[in-house]
Design an enzyme around this catalytic site. Structure first.
Site, PDB file in Angstrom:
ATOM      1  N   ASP A 103      28.418  41.923 -43.119  1.00 24.92           N
ATOM      2  CA  ASP A 103      28.812  41.540 -41.807  1.00 24.92           C
ATOM      3  C   ASP A 103      29.644  42.445 -41.016  1.00 24.92           C
ATOM      4  O   ASP A 103      30.438  42.799 -40.911  1.00 24.92           O
ATOM      5  CB  ASP A 103      29.934  40.493 -42.204  1.00 24.92           C
ATOM      6  CG  ASP A 103      30.504  39.725 -40.875  1.00 24.92           C
ATOM      7  OD1 ASP A 103      30.006  39.606 -39.838  1.00 24.92           O
ATOM      8  OD2 ASP A 103      31.747  39.338 -41.135  1.00 24.92           O
ATOM      9  N   GLU A 107      32.713  41.447 -32.149  1.00 32.79           N
ATOM     10  CA  GLU A 107      32.456  40.005 -32.497  1.00 32.79           C
ATOM     11  C   GLU A 107      33.749  39.486 -33.217  1.00 32.79           C
ATOM     12  O   GLU A 107      33.916  38.190 -33.322  1.00 32.79           O
ATOM     13  CB  GLU A 107      31.243  39.788 -33.250  1.00 32.79           C
ATOM     14  CG  GLU A 107      30.829  38.380 -33.618  1.00 32.79           C
ATOM     15  CD  GLU A 107      31.201  37.693 -34.872  1.00 32.79           C
ATOM     16  OE1 GLU A 107      30.959  36.747 -35.355  1.00 32.79           O
ATOM     17  OE2 GLU A 107      31.984  38.414 -35.703  1.00 32.79           O
ATOM     18  N   GLU A 108      34.274  40.312 -34.130  1.00 33.09           N
ATOM     19  CA  GLU A 108      35.169  39.814 -35.193  1.00 33.09           C
ATOM     20  C   GLU A 108      36.601  39.271 -34.412  1.00 33.09           C
ATOM     21  O   GLU A 108      37.217  38.491 -35.010  1.00 33.09           O
ATOM     22  CB  GLU A 108      35.530  40.654 -36.114  1.00 33.09           C
ATOM     23  CG  GLU A 108      34.587  41.127 -37.127  1.00 33.09           C
ATOM     24  CD  GLU A 108      33.820  39.977 -38.031  1.00 33.09           C
ATOM     25  OE1 GLU A 108      34.519  38.991 -37.858  1.00 33.09           O
ATOM     26  OE2 GLU A 108      33.102  40.118 -38.740  1.00 33.09           O
ATOM     27  N   ASP A 121      23.558  37.157 -38.302  1.00 35.67           N
ATOM     28  CA  ASP A 121      24.934  37.319 -38.859  1.00 35.67           C
ATOM     29  C   ASP A 121      25.279  36.517 -39.748  1.00 35.67           C
ATOM     30  O   ASP A 121      26.509  36.112 -39.773  1.00 35.67           O
ATOM     31  CB  ASP A 121      25.815  37.259 -37.374  1.00 35.67           C
ATOM     32  CG  ASP A 121      27.152  37.603 -37.763  1.00 35.67           C
ATOM     33  OD1 ASP A 121      27.539  38.413 -38.702  1.00 35.67           O
ATOM     34  OD2 ASP A 121      27.998  37.352 -36.937  1.00 35.67           O
TER      35      ASP A 121
END
Lengths: 480, 480
Positions: free
Chosen positions: B304, B338-339, B366
């Site tokens: 990830d 993204e996180e 993802d």
């Protein structure tokens, strides 16, 4: 990914399979979709809540890690799995005797590349192939000739005389299916010693059957022919095979000293182990599910094939937990001696008990305890089509493939009598990294992946026990 | 299994999909099956021969392991992937600036269960959630109240006042799809601090989002609300959550001392990184393939989502190796953040460059670098049906599922503008064992599994670049 759930939609596979169900005229499970749908959900619940297959697996491979046929661990495993099935309340738990080959690896085995003096000896990681004769006590020291195929060896005529023949054709990494890559290389391991001896070679050294690049040798079965002198045969790790090949290009006259101590003992007593849920309507009609209890003496034989054995037991345990009273008998069988003789599989097929039973199907898991992807059906096209109508059920378990294919070695003798065979298809990318080597250990199995295989097996056994199967017109020849 | 190859037969999925091809009236790939079949074989050859995705992955995660937005490793990764694409001969390699949130974990964070004196302190494994405020320097020591849901907390009224609220509802292990299990539990992590503060709690402690039983805490994004006091929030390992829960039953008045040091800095400059193979006929029509370059500061963010980034680069590298000159542009994008904000995904969608381009499709990987099983298609039913006619091609890669589903967080802003979205579906059984934790490291990725994802992406990008897609009538709302 972050917090948001990436949802999974409706599978085409399911949609298409439902179409089949709607348009098909003969339906085994006609009108009973809801019954099985709720059963499938209960199976998932019961299995994934506990992951019991992994607990059983731990018990087996920790207590009896080296279950090569004829070994004391193999006998321990026979007793242990019988107790296991007994304590889980299976019926008719018993062992069925078979005599098995008994090969014993020597305590010492080694190989070194020799160039010049003692200080230039370079150890390489090897292990005897199963069934290999020993070298003389001081080993065999000889020049090495590298070949990639039996044809290449044959073309060399006398060049192999007095040498160690080094078979170095890798498994083809570009094959999507690792079993195909294995099938394209394993002749070197199985027949290498015969071909090498035929060419005048003094020993056979074969590149390990794996796609991994490491220093772990992979053993496996090899064969001799009565008319050809028996020479020692070993596997060499892939990294060392690459090294040896490179050094040979610089110095074609380097030598290898190979020391092996393995020997073949007289055949030994052993057994298949069986336990069952006896069918309430047709107790003599039997669905068999199994794996092989024996393994090579490297690692713990976890993926090959303690996993398949424990999945079979777990499949029955799950059915019992759900209170299933199947119409036909569902039997778990731990087969003995798949790796070097298939005496268990053969013995099961011809045991006296079989004459009082009718086998409806035989299912095997022997491709590793990985995520199940589907079912291989060994039978005629009518049978395959019949089973494919169950796709909507299996798709709910993520196993949306049902295709023609081989069941497994252990069940091949009974499948050869016309019994429909089934093999669990799994995600096999990692299988040959571990296969027949010290890498095949408990930590390589994921509890959920293993359990899912047991759940899929439980569903298939139950469907067949309830619905039966059409007669199979294809009597395939036995694998052995 | 022993020597004999267990062959795999013709898949029903393929058969059914071929049926579709035969009966469908509009075919994107009509008459060109052979062209793509040989292309697919070349892709497999080129990919599996070298497993280059894994080499790229090693380079990224060894050099820049902790790529949390705003960190120096994240900036290293921006430069590194730009160089990577440059050296592979990609065109138009460039960074597109975005400003990102910048949260920094403290050097010291810890928690102990306190019962009686100092000698009865029991350390538990925790880590701050991303975005959490710090505790006072000496920590927060308070009684603990365990709940399983926000509803349960709400019903307790004042019972949480002055306490640490311990959210201990596990991910449901009986869900087949781990992402669904995650989706059913992650509200506790994301909203726990707000709910706890609302109830008068002084800190939030949430059971780690994983199905594994171990002592490794899993971080992840959490949120505050302006109107609610910001309290510290941490994740506790599953084993320690079980221990704490057990001890609470014996002694409801035990205390936990929690020390966190994290703090939020001003937004930092950062960037998405892009490189492409420019289309020869329609250079302004773009197929985007990507992953997110940022990750949490635990482990190496390998599954990830370094995997998704390197698969995108590898997909383009493969197409270049095969000499592909696509009709439309194929672009790899490493999205940033993204996180904890999706600033990269949002920024990409509205960057000035976009006004001169037309995006035909956006694809994201993802869900981890595991065996690819299929494609999720985010669009209307016409689009899904259109793509499903390519099933025979994807089935050759073992990815026989094409179904409606979500693409990914990074591409969600551009998908929200009507661009068809695609997400790689993978075997996700192991994903949450590693996710957002110290377990997400390079050794957890299998080179062949990772490469297969890149191969599937390369095929999809090529098919779309050559054949185009029908317009998508569904404009889904952005994920963020």
């Amino acid at each position: 990914m972050a917090a948001k759930l990436k949802s999974v939609g409706v599978s085409l596979v399911v949609a298409v399979a439902l179409l089949f169900l709607q348009t098909s005229t003969v339906l085994a499970a006609e009108g009973s979709g809801n019954k099985y749908d709720s059963f499938i959900q209960k199976l998932l619940q019961a299995g994934l809540q506990s992951n019991t297959a992994h607990l059983l697996l731990s018990e087996l491979v920790v207590r009896a890690p080296h279950r090569l046929s004829g070994s004391s661990d193999a006998q321990k495993a026979v007793a242990l799995t019988a107790r296991m099935m007994d304590s889980l309340g299976f019926q008719e738990v018993h062992a069925e005797s078979v005599r098995v080959p008994h090969w014993v690896r020597g305590k010492h085995e080694s190989a070194v590349i020799v160039q010049g003096g003692k200080d230039r000896e370079r150890p390489v990681a090897i292990c005897a192939l199963g069934g290999s004769v020993a070298t003389p006590e001081k080993g065999i020291t000889a020049e090495v000739i590298e070949v990639r195929s039996f044809d290449e060896l044959a073309r060399m005529k006398d060049a192999a005389k007095g040498k160690i023949v080094f078979f170095n054709r890798p498994m083809d990494p570009t094959r999507l299916h690792t079993f195909e890559a294995y099938g394209g290389a394993v002749d070197q391991r199985v027949e290498g010693a015969v071909k090498a001896a035929d060419a005048g070679g003094v020993a056979s050294l074969v590149r390990s059957m794996t796609l991994a690049h490491d220093r772990v040798p992979h053993t496996g079965v090899m064969s001799y022919r009565d008319s050809v002198v028996k020479i020692p045969a070993a596997a060499i790790s892939t990294n060392d095979a690459d090294t040896l090949s490179r050094l040979l290009k610089r110095n074609p006259h380097l030598k290898v000293r190979l020391v092996l101590e393995g020997r073949t003992m007289p055949d030994a007593p052993s057994a298949n182990v069986a336990g069952q849920i006896t069918g309430v309507e047709m107790p003599d009609e039997v669905v068999v599910v199994g794996g092989h209890l024996d393994c090579w003496d490297k690692g713990q034989g976890v993926h090959d094939d303690a996993s398949g054995c424990m999945q079979a037991i777990e499949a029955l345990r799950l059915l019992k937990e759900l209170g299933v009273k199947p119409r036909r008998t569902i039997r778990a069988v731990m087969f003995m001696n798949e790796e070097n003789g298939n005496r268990g599989g053969k013995g099961y097929a011809i045991a006296p008990q079989r004459s009082r039973e009718h086998h409806v199907a035989a299912l095997e898991s022997d491709r590793g305890g990985f995520s199940p992807l589907g079912l291989a059906v060994q039978g005629d096209s009518t049978l395959v089509a019949y089973v494919q109508r169950w796709l909507p059920f299996f798709a709910q378990l993520g196993t949306g493939r049902i295709e023609k294919g081989s069941g497994g070695v252990d069940i091949s003798p009974i499948v050869a009598t016309g019994v429909p065979g089934f093999g669990l298809i799994v995600d096999d990318f990692r299988y040959f990294d571990y296969h027949h080597s010290d890498n095949d250990t408990l930590d390589k199995v994921h509890p959920r992946e293993l359990e899912m295989g047991a759940i899929v097996e439980a569903l298939l056994c139950y469907l067949i026990a309830e619905e039966g199967l059409p007669p199979n017109t294809v009597h395939e020849t036995s694998d052995q």
